[in-house]
Design an enzyme around this catalytic site. Structure first.
Site, PDB file in Angstrom:
ATOM      1  N   GLU A  14       0.815  -1.221   0.000  1.00  0.00           N
ATOM      2  CA  GLU A  14       0.000   0.000   0.000  1.00  0.00           C
ATOM      3  C   GLU A  14       0.845   1.265   0.000  1.00  0.00           C
ATOM      4  O   GLU A  14       0.329   2.356  -0.213  1.00  0.00           O
ATOM      5  CB  GLU A  14      -1.002  -0.019   1.167  1.00  0.00           C
ATOM      6  CG  GLU A  14      -0.394  -0.205   2.536  1.00  0.00           C
ATOM      7  CD  GLU A  14       0.014   1.106   3.179  1.00  0.00           C
ATOM      8  OE1 GLU A  14      -0.645   2.125   2.926  1.00  0.00           O
ATOM      9  OE2 GLU A  14       0.994   1.093   3.921  1.00  0.00           O
ATOM     10  N   HIS A 320      -3.185  -3.003   4.022  1.00  0.00           N
ATOM     11  CA  HIS A 320      -2.316  -2.717   5.168  1.00  0.00           C
ATOM     12  C   HIS A 320      -1.830  -4.030   5.794  1.00  0.00           C
ATOM     13  O   HIS A 320      -0.659  -4.175   6.143  1.00  0.00           O
ATOM     14  CB  HIS A 320      -3.081  -1.910   6.225  1.00  0.00           C
ATOM     15  CG  HIS A 320      -2.938  -0.433   6.088  1.00  0.00           C
ATOM     16  ND1 HIS A 320      -3.673   0.287   5.198  1.00  0.00           N
ATOM     17  CD2 HIS A 320      -2.137   0.454   6.723  1.00  0.00           C
ATOM     18  CE1 HIS A 320      -3.350   1.567   5.294  1.00  0.00           C
ATOM     19  NE2 HIS A 320      -2.408   1.695   6.203  1.00  0.00           N
TER      20      HIS A 320
END
Length: 359
Positions: A14, A320
């Site tokens: 990410e 995440h």
């Protein structure tokens, strides 16, 4: 410090500040020197922001690290820790930068330090795109306690955008090793509790948020009790700038804790702020998974350091979480299996490296 620098690409996965936070945390705990480049490369304002800078400096102080590249906007740092000490420290982001994101970097090093640590952090305590301080108090720290951690976290003053000025104080007692955690059973919802809070705003805002959330949750048949906190100028914990928010926590029959939170925004009715938080919590509970999406991400580094295999079922697998898993594999050597796709409930198994605190 002997050993070659381990290269970490900050644009992996990410590509946000979480890679830097976890990389610095693992570097300090394992005493492995690292170079992180392409820091926050996928963000509109890439490079270090004040909160990242303050977080890295705090971990550097705790681990007696030689660090370079520590300036706002820097896209590359080197970090060479020497030893995990302890004692009292204070750090100030000078902005509304999130104190909880700074703590994410600090806490693993605090847990494995030679001596107890007390750290006072100044910045934002309730920020968009970051866990509120209450999430740590109500969900993260009680969960880490199951792994053997001993943390205390005290909110001394709230801090909102733009000036921040919030103050939190964290204390830790060192541990020798982390126990693995197993959170796969749901066990039904025992109760929902929470906090509706405001600073420098009319008191009806807190009441409207709390009563709206209570109504939505009761309609689903759950017991709910939301505490009201209204802070005004002159109150010791009152923030410099106006702000409000709500956090809702579900205590499950299995002992697990799940939460959802939301911050007030200019022009958004209090009822909508509360409704968004309540609907989000209910949708996560509907999955039957006992770990919320944020805890699923935050547990990765702890499970990777633990002795034995941790297993938990998360309401939603996020990038995440998958990024954290990959970083821990690269830097710590942990192994993980994930059953489930992004955006869906998933079961995560992590074989920890059995890290032990150095005497």
């Amino acid at each position: 410090m002997p050993g070659e620098l381990i290269e970490i690409d900050g644009s992996m996965g990410e590509g946000g500040g979480q890679i830097l936070r976890n990389a610095v945390a693992l570097s300090a705990v394992l005493l492995k020197p690292i170079r992180v480049y392409n820091i926050r490369a996928r963000r509109s304002n890439p490079g270090l922001r004040p909160q990242h800078l303050t977080g890295v400096r705090a971990v550097a102080a705790l681990s007696s690290a030689d660090a370079s590249g520590l300036r706002v906007g820097s896209r590359e740092i080197t970090f060479k820790p020497r030893r995990l000490g302890g004692g009292r420290m204070r750090f100030d982001a000078g902005t509304a930068g999130s104190t909880t994101l700074m703590l994410q970097s600090l806490m693993p090093a605090m847990a494995f330090s030679e001596r107890p640590v007390e750290v006072e952090l100044r910045g934002g305590t309730n920020n968009p795109m970051a866990p509120p301080v209450e999430y740590f108090q109500y969900v993260l720290l009680p969960t880490l306690e199951r792994m053997g951690c001993r943390f205390e976290l005290e909110l001394l003053r709230r801090g909102f955008y733009p000036r921040g000025g919030g103050v939190v104080r964290a204390r830790s007692t060192p541990i020798d090793e982390l126990k693995p955690i197993r959170l796969t059973e749901f066990g039904g919802v025992k109760r929902v509790f929470g906090l509706s809070y405001s600073c420098r705003l009319p008191s009806h805002i807190v009441e409207r948020m709390a009563s709206t959330a209570e109504k939505i949750i009761r309609e689903r048949g759950y017991d709910v009790e939301i505490r009201r906190e209204i802070l005004r100028p002159g109150d010791r914990a009152c923030s410099l700038d106006p702000g409000c928010g709500i956090i809702l926590v579900a205590e499950l029959g299995s002992g697990a804790l799940m939460a959802s939170d939301n911050l007030g925004k200019l022009g958004v009715p209090a009822e909508r702020v509360a409704e968004e938080a309540a609907r989000d919590l209910l949708s996560q509970l509907d999955t039957g998974a006992p770990v919320d999406r944020h805890l699923g991400d935050q547990l990765v580094i702890w499970a990777s350091l633990a002795s034995g295999t941790s297993e938990y079922r998360v309401s939603e697998l996020t990038t995440h979480t998958t990024t954290s898993i990959e970083l821990c594999r690269l830097l710590a050597g942990s192994r993980a299996e994930v059953e489930g796709g992004l955006g869906e409930p998933a079961t995560i198994r992590i074989a920890g490296i059995g890290h032990r605190r150095r005497a």
